[in-house]
Design an enzyme around this catalytic site. Sequence first.
Site, PDB file in Angstrom:
ATOM      1  CB  CYS A  96      -0.846   0.020   1.261  1.00 53.14           C
ATOM      2  SG  CYS A  96      -1.757  -1.483   1.541  1.00 53.14           S
ATOM      3  NE  ARG A 139       4.163   1.873  -1.595  1.00 50.09           N
ATOM      4  CZ  ARG A 139       5.289   1.182  -1.378  1.00 50.09           C
ATOM      5  NH1 ARG A 139       6.280   1.300  -2.237  1.00 50.09           N
ATOM      6  NH2 ARG A 139       5.391   0.356  -0.373  1.00 50.09           N
ATOM      7  CD1 TRP A 183      -1.590  -5.589  -2.940  1.00 54.16           C
ATOM      8  CD2 TRP A 183      -2.455  -4.520  -4.683  1.00 54.16           C
ATOM      9  NE1 TRP A 183      -1.673  -6.468  -3.970  1.00 54.16           N
ATOM     10  CE2 TRP A 183      -2.206  -5.854  -5.063  1.00 54.16           C
ATOM     11  CE3 TRP A 183      -2.997  -3.671  -5.626  1.00 54.16           C
ATOM     12  CZ2 TRP A 183      -2.486  -6.347  -6.327  1.00 54.16           C
ATOM     13  CZ3 TRP A 183      -3.270  -4.151  -6.887  1.00 54.16           C
ATOM     14  CH2 TRP A 183      -3.018  -5.473  -7.221  1.00 54.16           C
ATOM     15  CG  ASN A 224       2.841  -0.870   2.869  1.00 54.07           C
ATOM     16  OD1 ASN A 224       2.213  -1.843   2.488  1.00 54.07           O
ATOM     17  ND2 ASN A 224       4.053  -0.571   2.425  1.00 54.07           N
ATOM     18  N   GLY A 225       1.589  -3.128   5.193  1.00 59.81           N
ATOM     19  CA  GLY A 225       2.254  -4.339   5.696  1.00 59.81           C
ATOM     20  C   GLY A 225       1.221  -5.383   6.060  1.00 59.81           C
ATOM     21  CD  GLU A 237       5.381 -15.859 -19.679  1.00 53.75           C
ATOM     22  OE1 GLU A 237       4.326 -16.275 -20.199  1.00 53.75           O
ATOM     23  OE2 GLU A 237       5.486 -14.694 -19.222  1.00 53.75           O
ATOM     24  CE  LYS A 244       5.662 -11.354 -20.284  1.00 53.79           C
ATOM     25  NZ  LYS A 244       4.725 -12.364 -20.078  1.00 53.79           N
ATOM     26  CD  GLU A 251       2.908  -9.605 -23.101  1.00 57.02           C
ATOM     27  OE1 GLU A 251       1.742  -9.189 -23.048  1.00 57.02           O
ATOM     28  OE2 GLU A 251       3.391 -10.338 -22.234  1.00 57.02           O
ATOM     29  CG  HIS A 263       7.086 -33.969 -35.778  1.00 56.53           C
ATOM     30  ND1 HIS A 263       7.001 -35.208 -36.371  1.00 56.53           N
ATOM     31  CD2 HIS A 263       7.621 -34.176 -34.552  1.00 56.53           C
ATOM     32  CE1 HIS A 263       7.425 -36.130 -35.518  1.00 56.53           C
ATOM     33  NE2 HIS A 263       7.812 -35.536 -34.404  1.00 56.53           N
ATOM     34  CE  LYS A 282      -0.598  -6.514 -15.250  1.00 54.36           C
ATOM     35  NZ  LYS A 282       0.518  -7.352 -15.724  1.00 54.36           N
TER      36      LYS A 282
HETATM   37  C1  AGP Z   1       0.950 -11.564 -20.132  1.00 54.72           C
HETATM   38  O1  AGP Z   1       2.181 -10.852 -20.162  1.00 54.72           O
HETATM   39  C2  AGP Z   1      -0.182 -10.773 -20.731  1.00 54.72           C
HETATM   40  N1  AGP Z   1      -0.289  -9.489 -20.154  1.00 54.72           N
HETATM   41  C3  AGP Z   1      -1.489 -11.551 -20.761  1.00 54.72           C
HETATM   42  O2  AGP Z   1      -1.274 -12.717 -21.514  1.00 54.72           O
HETATM   43  C4  AGP Z   1      -2.059 -11.969 -19.386  1.00 54.72           C
HETATM   44  O3  AGP Z   1      -1.236 -12.951 -18.804  1.00 54.72           O
HETATM   45  C5  AGP Z   1      -3.466 -12.560 -19.615  1.00 54.72           C
HETATM   46  O4  AGP Z   1      -4.295 -11.562 -20.158  1.00 54.72           O
HETATM   47  C6  AGP Z   1      -4.098 -13.115 -18.331  1.00 54.72           C
HETATM   48  O5  AGP Z   1      -4.329 -12.076 -17.428  1.00 54.72           O
HETATM   49  P1  AGP Z   1      -4.763 -12.467 -15.923  1.00 54.72           P
HETATM   50  O6  AGP Z   1      -3.617 -13.229 -15.327  1.00 54.72           O
HETATM   51  O7  AGP Z   1      -5.009 -11.154 -15.235  1.00 54.72           O
HETATM   52  O8  AGP Z   1      -5.999 -13.314 -16.007  1.00 54.72           O
END
Ligand code: AGP
Length: 612
Positions: A2, A27, A76, A102-103, A485, A489, A492, A508, A607
């Site tokens: 927080c 935060r 948070w 905060n904690g 993964e 990264k 995106e 294949h 996000k």
């Molecule tokens: C990952 O870097 C992306 N931002 C995206 O794939 C994300 O993981 C996905 O939208 C799932 O989000 P969530 O974990 O909030 O459900």
Amino acid sequence: MCGIVGYIGEREAQPVLLSGLKRLEYRGYDSSGIALILPHKKNIGIRKAPGKISVLERLVKNKPLSGAVGIAHTRWATHGAPTQANAHPHSDCAGQIAVVHNGIIENYETLKMQLMKEGHVFHSQTDTEVIVHLIEKFYKGIPLEEAVSSALKLLTGSFAIGVIAANEPNKLVGARLGSPLIIGVGKGENFLASDVPAVLGFTKEVVFLDENELVVLDKDNFKISDLDGKTRFKTTTHINWDIDQAEKAGFDHFMLKEINEQPRILENLINSRLQRKTGKICFQEQNIPEAALKEIKNIFIVACGTAYHAGMVAKYALESLCQVPTQIDVSSEFRYRDLLIGPETLVVAISQSGETADTLAGIREAKRRNCSVISICNVLGSTLTRESDGVIYIHAGPEIGVASTKAYTAQLTALYLFAFYLAQIRGVLSGTKINKLLAELFKVPEYQSQILKQQQKIAALARKHSHLGSFLYLGRNVNYPSALEGALKLKEISYIPAEGYAAGEMKHGPIALIDEYRAVVCIAPESKVYEKMVSNIQEIRSRKGKIIAIATVGDQEVKKLTREIIYVPKIEEIFSPLLVVLPLQLMAYHIAVKRGCDVDQPRNLAKSVTVE
Ligand code: AGP
């Protein structure tokens, strides 16, 4: 995590506190509030509201508070959903003392029961509220700071607090243990804050409090001591960051800051879930009865994106450690399948935000089929957590960068701990084996820190390959998800086409892609499939592919095949995804920066994907 702010001076405190809160919104932002000493009324005024700080701004615009001493908080949530009652500041029974915190207070339930027996009335579900009632209990004819010290000595856990009391209107008290707290030193005014950005608009002179330190401020002075009142002398530090840099703690982007937070977050997560004395793993919010978990016949994991990759790793862990057949699917597919699931199925939903529409739809379908649902989530009180039967919070703090990094490794760690927990209650893993694995898991934060020390080398390697038009990521077994993964990264945040593939699939079809214009990232730590990975690297080398390898420290084979190697410490194979992902995150970051991309807010992305 927080954000707290305090002010004592000659200005109207309200605008100063709100401006400080907005600088700390990174935060935490699920509720906020302020408290001011109202000198003419010899009282304390409080305004607080769930939601972002803009909600609080509207509230105080309509119902302003006037005073020159106050505290503020942006939350948070860790205990108690983000509601009006749970928002900070919290006050004592008489409304004469206010606290922001905060904690995490780990022994708050015991303290709360005792205080209630003594007649204290509680209004929230938070751990924080016990602090202000403890101060009230001791605040009888002694200075506020002494009552605060007495209260803090009874706490177990972590805290950074700000405290004000109506009958000492020229005093602001702060203290810290385990959570950051700074003093902003002004002219005729002083500040308290969780972090530098909150005060930079008013002063660049700060004092960083250390563990178990308490400070008493008035508008011209501050006095620092330990909790026994022994004076501590500290120097001020001149901050030469600008505000934008300061919110990122000096890192250029939130994503890089969050990559570097991972060792501390995992250490806290492991320590908070494991009772070292007994070796027992405990999940406070996991409400599915252990008897029901013993009866589970199969597991189905649902998630999207990075969370899905964490689930893929968990599938290996759950099947090998718990011997429970485990399926996994992306939420957007899961919800439309003719699912063969029912009461014997445990559905595990993984989501950083807890608001991803497809994952929410998935668990609603699972509930319709009478499955038990447990969610692995970072946002307390999010929709997913409210609709699940049990929750395991990852406590990674707000993840601001759109590309998920610290949440991924925190999800993985929570899933490993859940696998141990399940194995413990199902009696399929001996205590010796669990303790051996836990001993390995405890090494991860230090090993991650060792990898992060290679950031310059990884950045140089990334920049050297940043001109390439496409990347292929290869991994096997528990690091096949790592390959996916790593590719996600990169694509995106740099917009470079990147594919993750099971290395065994190369012959294949994908091997047709290999030429000198493509980078191939080969994830080849020591493992039962290491020799197979070395063969894949040889196949790529013979076709002039540009190989970037991730290998275990001391590896002698891979270095014969490529010079572009990032080494990771040797660790139990099942945990290697927690290590190999750091070079992948850093490579993606530095390639994107080199290409001038908006790393924290990549194009076309959000996000939290709250739409289908
Ligand atoms: C990952 O870097 C992306 N931002 C995206 O794939 C994300 O993981 C996905 O939208 C799932 O989000 P969530 O974990 O909030 O459900």
